[in-house]
Scaffold this motif. Structure first.
Motif, mmCIF file in Angstrom:
data_model
loop_
_atom_site.group_PDB
_atom_site.id
_atom_site.type_symbol
_atom_site.label_atom_id
_atom_site.label_comp_id
_atom_site.label_asym_id
_atom_site.label_seq_id
_atom_site.Cartn_x
_atom_site.Cartn_y
_atom_site.Cartn_z
ATOM 1 N N THR A 7 0.879 -1.348 0.017
ATOM 2 C CA THR A 7 0.065 0.111 -0.015
ATOM 3 C C THR A 7 1.046 1.178 0.093
ATOM 4 O O THR A 7 1.833 1.383 0.813
ATOM 5 C CB THR A 7 -0.837 0.193 1.159
ATOM 6 N N TRP A 9 0.706 5.576 -0.281
ATOM 7 C CA TRP A 9 -0.030 6.739 -0.183
ATOM 8 C C TRP A 9 0.306 7.949 -1.173
ATOM 9 O O TRP A 9 1.638 8.228 -0.979
ATOM 10 C CB TRP A 9 -0.205 7.322 1.071
ATOM 11 N N HIS A 11 -0.798 11.680 -3.247
ATOM 12 C CA HIS A 11 -1.529 13.027 -3.323
ATOM 13 C C HIS A 11 -2.915 12.792 -4.186
ATOM 14 O O HIS A 11 -2.618 12.131 -5.322
ATOM 15 C CB HIS A 11 -0.828 14.063 -3.658
ATOM 16 N N ALA A 129 -10.740 5.108 -0.035
ATOM 17 C CA ALA A 129 -10.747 5.027 1.400
ATOM 18 C C ALA A 129 -11.522 6.184 1.868
ATOM 19 O O ALA A 129 -11.142 7.380 1.777
ATOM 20 C CB ALA A 129 -9.428 5.157 2.131
#
Length: 133
Positions: A7, A9, A11, A129
């Motif tokens: 996973t 992350w 922008h 999410a």
């Protein structure tokens, strides 16, 4: 070859990852997945998202901090002029830092093939999410 799930992350405004071989668009997927060879050697980072990965609000894309400002990540560059003799230090200090910074930027750009094309084979799956407090 075993598939590894990871996973990362990014922008929300980051561009979608281009197909391998297409022009780099600053999506940040490759650098967020693992450090490049330049970061492995110069930042001594072996895993995780590259700490030199920077989001640019002005350009709406990710950019390499080692290319933008090597001295920010390579602290030894700020101490280099202190090794010069005092009579040379006053004028040559800034000149030496600028020269070294431009030299490293050129080398890093070549070594990571900046802007040449996407060489990341990472497959991206976007998950929405809902982050509610």
């Amino acid at each position: 070859m075993k598939t590894q799930l990871q996973t990362i992350w990014l922008h929300p405004a980051a561009p979608a990852k281009p197909a391998p071989g297409q022009a780099c668009n600053g999506c940040g997927v490759c650098c967020a997945a693992e450090p490049c060879p330049v970061a492995r050697i110069w930042l001594r980072q072996r895993q995780g998202a590259c700490r030199a990965l920077q989001w640019s609000d002005d350009h709406q894309r990710y950019r390499c901090g080692l290319l933008l400002s090597p001295a920010t990540y390579l602290r030894w560059m700020t101490y280099l002029p202190s090794f010069l003799p005092p009579f040379v230090r006053s004028g040559a200090e800034r000149l030496a830092q600028n020269f070294l910074q431009r030299l490293l930027q050129r080398l890093f750009r070549r070594w990571i093939a900046s802007g040449i094309g996407c060489d990341s084979d990472v497959e991206v799956q976007i998950q929405n999410a809902d982050l509610k407090p």
